[in-house]
Design a protein around this motif. Structure first.
Motif, PDB file in Angstrom:
ATOM      1  N   THR A 136       1.444 -10.309 -11.268  1.00 11.21           N
ATOM      2  CA  THR A 136       2.437  -9.745 -12.194  1.00 11.21           C
ATOM      3  C   THR A 136       1.824  -8.824 -13.248  1.00 11.21           C
ATOM      4  OG1 THR A 136       3.808 -11.715 -11.874  1.00 11.21           O
ATOM      5  CG2 THR A 136       4.301 -10.328 -13.783  1.00 11.21           C
ATOM      6  N   PRO A 137       0.676  -9.135 -13.868  1.00 11.95           N
ATOM      7  CA  PRO A 137       0.127  -8.211 -14.881  1.00 11.95           C
ATOM      8  C   PRO A 137      -0.281  -6.845 -14.313  1.00 11.95           C
ATOM      9  CG  PRO A 137      -0.841 -10.396 -15.111  1.00 11.95           C
ATOM     10  CD  PRO A 137      -0.094 -10.398 -13.809  1.00 11.95           C
ATOM     11  N   LEU A 138      -0.578  -6.781 -13.018  1.00  9.44           N
ATOM     12  CA  LEU A 138      -1.033  -5.523 -12.428  1.00  9.44           C
ATOM     13  C   LEU A 138       0.103  -4.669 -11.886  1.00  9.44           C
ATOM     14  CD1 LEU A 138      -4.197  -6.702 -10.438  1.00  9.44           C
ATOM     15  CD2 LEU A 138      -4.103  -5.618 -12.689  1.00  9.44           C
ATOM     16  N   ILE A 139       1.335  -5.173 -11.911  1.00  9.45           N
ATOM     17  CA  ILE A 139       2.451  -4.433 -11.317  1.00  9.45           C
ATOM     18  C   ILE A 139       2.662  -3.061 -11.975  1.00  9.45           C
ATOM     19  CG2 ILE A 139       4.965  -4.443 -11.072  1.00  9.45           C
ATOM     20  CD1 ILE A 139       4.827  -7.375 -10.373  1.00  9.45           C
ATOM     21  N   PRO A 140       2.740  -2.939 -13.316  1.00 13.02           N
ATOM     22  CA  PRO A 140       2.948  -1.594 -13.897  1.00 13.02           C
ATOM     23  C   PRO A 140       1.812  -0.627 -13.567  1.00 13.02           C
ATOM     24  CG  PRO A 140       3.372  -3.316 -15.511  1.00 13.02           C
ATOM     25  CD  PRO A 140       2.712  -3.985 -14.356  1.00 13.02           C
ATOM     26  N   ILE A 141       0.573  -1.121 -13.612  1.00 16.39           N
ATOM     27  CA  ILE A 141      -0.570  -0.239 -13.344  1.00 16.39           C
ATOM     28  C   ILE A 141      -0.547   0.247 -11.907  1.00 16.39           C
ATOM     29  CG2 ILE A 141      -3.085  -0.100 -13.311  1.00 16.39           C
ATOM     30  CD1 ILE A 141      -3.146  -2.224 -15.492  1.00 16.39           C
ATOM     31  N   LEU A 142      -0.285  -0.654 -10.955  1.00 12.78           N
ATOM     32  CA  LEU A 142      -0.266  -0.268  -9.548  1.00 12.78           C
ATOM     33  C   LEU A 142       0.874   0.692  -9.239  1.00 12.78           C
ATOM     34  CD1 LEU A 142      -1.232  -3.497  -7.573  1.00 12.78           C
ATOM     35  CD2 LEU A 142      -2.552  -1.406  -7.870  1.00 12.78           C
ATOM     36  N   ILE A 143       2.017   0.496  -9.879  1.00 11.85           N
ATOM     37  CA  ILE A 143       3.134   1.425  -9.655  1.00 11.85           C
ATOM     38  C   ILE A 143       2.767   2.823 -10.124  1.00 11.85           C
ATOM     39  CG2 ILE A 143       5.478   1.982 -10.384  1.00 11.85           C
ATOM     40  CD1 ILE A 143       6.139  -0.952 -10.320  1.00 11.85           C
ATOM     41  N   ILE A 144       2.108   2.917 -11.276  1.00 10.23           N
ATOM     42  CA  ILE A 144       1.692   4.230 -11.790  1.00 10.23           C
ATOM     43  C   ILE A 144       0.665   4.870 -10.862  1.00 10.23           C
ATOM     44  CG2 ILE A 144       0.513   5.399 -13.685  1.00 10.23           C
ATOM     45  CD1 ILE A 144       1.725   3.330 -15.577  1.00 10.23           C
ATOM     46  N   ILE A 145      -0.320   4.082 -10.410  1.00  6.14           N
ATOM     47  CA  ILE A 145      -1.363   4.622  -9.525  1.00  6.14           C
ATOM     48  C   ILE A 145      -0.773   5.092  -8.201  1.00  6.14           C
ATOM     49  CG2 ILE A 145      -3.424   4.003  -8.208  1.00  6.14           C
ATOM     50  CD1 ILE A 145      -4.229   2.170 -10.502  1.00  6.14           C
ATOM     51  N   GLU A 146       0.106   4.284  -7.609  1.00  9.07           N
ATOM     52  CA  GLU A 146       0.711   4.662  -6.322  1.00  9.07           C
ATOM     53  C   GLU A 146       1.625   5.872  -6.475  1.00  9.07           C
ATOM     54  OE1 GLU A 146       0.072   3.561  -3.359  1.00  9.07           O
ATOM     55  OE2 GLU A 146      -1.418   2.142  -4.104  1.00  9.07           O
ATOM     56  N   THR A 147       2.298   5.982  -7.608  1.00  8.69           N
ATOM     57  CA  THR A 147       3.148   7.158  -7.833  1.00  8.69           C
ATOM     58  C   THR A 147       2.312   8.418  -7.957  1.00  8.69           C
ATOM     59  OG1 THR A 147       4.757   5.746  -8.981  1.00  8.69           O
ATOM     60  CG2 THR A 147       4.941   8.122  -9.305  1.00  8.69           C
ATOM     61  N   ILE A 148       1.196   8.313  -8.682  1.00  8.65           N
ATOM     62  CA  ILE A 148       0.305   9.469  -8.810  1.00  8.65           C
ATOM     63  C   ILE A 148      -0.269   9.851  -7.448  1.00  8.65           C
ATOM     64  CG2 ILE A 148      -1.870  10.270  -9.796  1.00  8.65           C
ATOM     65  CD1 ILE A 148      -1.266   8.594 -12.262  1.00  8.65           C
ATOM     66  N   SER A 149      -0.684   8.852  -6.662  1.00 14.24           N
ATOM     67  CA  SER A 149      -1.233   9.147  -5.343  1.00 14.24           C
ATOM     68  C   SER A 149      -0.188   9.775  -4.421  1.00 14.24           C
ATOM     69  CB  SER A 149      -1.778   7.864  -4.714  1.00 14.24           C
ATOM     70  OG  SER A 149      -0.734   6.953  -4.430  1.00 14.24           O
ATOM     71  N   LEU A 150       1.088   9.406  -4.622  1.00 11.30           N
ATOM     72  CA  LEU A 150       2.160  10.005  -3.818  1.00 11.30           C
ATOM     73  C   LEU A 150       2.358  11.475  -4.164  1.00 11.30           C
ATOM     74  CD1 LEU A 150       4.545   9.667  -1.819  1.00 11.30           C
ATOM     75  CD2 LEU A 150       5.945   9.010  -3.780  1.00 11.30           C
ATOM     76  N   PHE A 151       2.366  11.785  -5.452  1.00  5.52           N
ATOM     77  CA  PHE A 151       2.614  13.163  -5.865  1.00  5.52           C
ATOM     78  C   PHE A 151       1.385  14.053  -5.711  1.00  5.52           C
ATOM     79  CE2 PHE A 151       6.237  11.171  -7.943  1.00  5.52           C
ATOM     80  CZ  PHE A 151       7.225  12.115  -7.751  1.00  5.52           C
ATOM     81  N   ILE A 152       0.216  13.477  -5.526  1.00  2.00           N
ATOM     82  CA  ILE A 152      -0.982  14.284  -5.374  1.00  2.00           C
ATOM     83  C   ILE A 152      -1.204  14.683  -3.917  1.00  2.00           C
ATOM     84  CG2 ILE A 152      -2.833  12.637  -4.857  1.00  2.00           C
ATOM     85  CD1 ILE A 152      -4.403  13.836  -7.170  1.00  2.00           C
ATOM     86  N   ARG A 153      -0.415  14.126  -3.006  1.00  2.83           N
ATOM     87  CA  ARG A 153      -0.593  14.436  -1.583  1.00  2.83           C
ATOM     88  C   ARG A 153      -0.417  15.911  -1.258  1.00  2.83           C
ATOM     89  NH1 ARG A 153       2.369   9.482   1.734  1.00  2.83           N
ATOM     90  NH2 ARG A 153       0.705   7.936   1.438  1.00  2.83           N
ATOM     91  N   PRO A 154       0.661  16.583  -1.696  1.00  7.21           N
ATOM     92  CA  PRO A 154       0.783  18.006  -1.360  1.00  7.21           C
ATOM     93  C   PRO A 154      -0.315  18.854  -1.985  1.00  7.21           C
ATOM     94  CG  PRO A 154       2.458  17.374  -2.943  1.00  7.21           C
ATOM     95  CD  PRO A 154       1.813  16.103  -2.464  1.00  7.21           C
ATOM     96  N   LEU A 155      -0.759  18.484  -3.194  1.00  4.37           N
ATOM     97  CA  LEU A 155      -1.864  19.214  -3.815  1.00  4.37           C
ATOM     98  C   LEU A 155      -3.139  19.070  -2.996  1.00  4.37           C
ATOM     99  CD1 LEU A 155      -2.884  20.873  -6.212  1.00  4.37           C
ATOM    100  CD2 LEU A 155      -3.361  18.719  -7.396  1.00  4.37           C
ATOM    101  N   ALA A 156      -3.386  17.847  -2.496  1.00  4.65           N
ATOM    102  CA  ALA A 156      -4.572  17.638  -1.664  1.00  4.65           C
ATOM    103  C   ALA A 156      -4.489  18.428  -0.367  1.00  4.65           C
ATOM    104  CB  ALA A 156      -4.732  16.144  -1.374  1.00  4.65           C
ATOM    105  N   LEU A 157      -3.295  18.521   0.212  1.00  2.49           N
ATOM    106  CA  LEU A 157      -3.130  19.306   1.431  1.00  2.49           C
ATOM    107  C   LEU A 157      -3.477  20.771   1.201  1.00  2.49           C
ATOM    108  CD1 LEU A 157       0.185  18.027   3.091  1.00  2.49           C
ATOM    109  CD2 LEU A 157      -2.118  17.900   4.024  1.00  2.49           C
ATOM    110  N   GLY A 158      -2.905  21.346   0.154  1.00  4.28           N
ATOM    111  CA  GLY A 158      -3.151  22.761  -0.112  1.00  4.28           C
ATOM    112  C   GLY A 158      -4.577  23.048  -0.525  1.00  4.28           C
ATOM    113  N   VAL A 159      -5.146  22.211  -1.392  1.00  2.00           N
ATOM    114  CA  VAL A 159      -6.514  22.444  -1.878  1.00  2.00           C
ATOM    115  C   VAL A 159      -7.521  22.276  -0.746  1.00  2.00           C
ATOM    116  CG1 VAL A 159      -8.299  21.552  -3.417  1.00  2.00           C
ATOM    117  CG2 VAL A 159      -5.982  21.874  -4.265  1.00  2.00           C
ATOM    118  N   ARG A 160      -7.304  21.297   0.148  1.00  2.00           N
ATOM    119  CA  ARG A 160      -8.248  21.078   1.253  1.00  2.00           C
ATOM    120  C   ARG A 160      -8.332  22.318   2.141  1.00  2.00           C
ATOM    121  NH1 ARG A 160      -5.955  17.117   3.155  1.00  2.00           N
ATOM    122  NH2 ARG A 160      -7.273  15.412   2.422  1.00  2.00           N
TER     123      ARG A 160
END
Length: 227
Positions: A136-160
């Motif tokens: 339970t204490p890690l739920i907010p942190i993991l949600i933020i990390i997974e959201t950032i990793s989701l939105f960084i996918r198109p940037l990683a595609l283009g930059v690669r």
């Protein structure tokens, strides 16, 4: 005179018209069209075999819902390979070295896969943001990390795609300039440098094809998570 090696990546214009439009439409003209004959030519047979094999390999891990993307992903693969290969020819321009163009490919297609997942399986899509059994204490942190990793996918595609092609073109131009400068002073070293340049050109041909395949493959993996 100081050479600017990044001038080759500037989008050329002719009479105020950006030639990137011509570079994007030219690949479709170069490929042979299907004929009305009973037997196709060897080139058409080879081309159709490549399309079929690539489509089967790409769609094998996807379910039936993802098969609707077959034409789009195959066309994108063909376009990227052709643009990357044409950019290796002398006095040509590689549109896929522009981050804006690559992001123009990556962002809408990635967003389409996300919207497909939210429409068809919203519970499954949101479940990716929080792994099962998280304390339970890690739920907010993991949600933020997974959201950032989701939105960084198109940037990683283009930059690669941009970084790999830009680095290869810069390295080829540096080695070619070194061979040209060393030719009158040290012909033996210049010949060895030219051999290295030839081998690097072969490597860049492979990189041009592999990066196009990786771009489409990652899009298919993102689609697989949402269908």
């Amino acid at each position: 005179m100081v050479l600017n090696f990044f001038d080759q990546f500037a989008s050329p214009t002719f009479l105020g018209i950006p030639l990137i439009v011509l570079a994007l439409t030219l690949p479709w003209i170069l490929f042979p069209l299907p004929s009305r004959r009973w037997l196709n030519s060897r080139l058409l047979v080879l081309q159709n075999w490549f399309f079929n094999r690539f489509t089967q390999q790409l769609l094998h891990p996807l379910n039936l819902g993802g098969h609707k993307w077959a034409a789009l992903l195959t066309s994108l693969m063909l376009l990227l390979i052709t643009l990357n290969m044409l950019g290796l020819l002398p006095y040509t321009y590689t549109p896929t070295t522009q981050l804006s163009l690559n992001l123009g490919f990556a962002v809408p297609l990635w967003l389409a896969t996300v919207l497909v997942g939210l429409r068809n399986e919203p519970t499954h899509s949101f479940a990716h943001l929080l792994p099962e059994g998280t304390p339970t204490p890690l739920i907010p942190i993991l949600i933020i990390i997974e959201t950032i990793s989701l939105f960084i996918r198109p940037l990683a595609l283009g930059v690669r795609l941009t970084a790999n092609l830009t680095a290869g073109h810069l390295l080829m131009q540096l080695i070619a300039t070194a061979a040209f400068v060393l030719l009158p002073m040290m012909p033996t070293v210049a010949i060895l440098t030219a051999i290295v340049l030839f081998l690097l050109t072969l490597l860049e041909v492979a990189v041009a094809m592999i990066q196009a395949y990786v771009f489409v493959l990652l899009l298919s993996l993102y689609l697989q998570e949402n269908v």
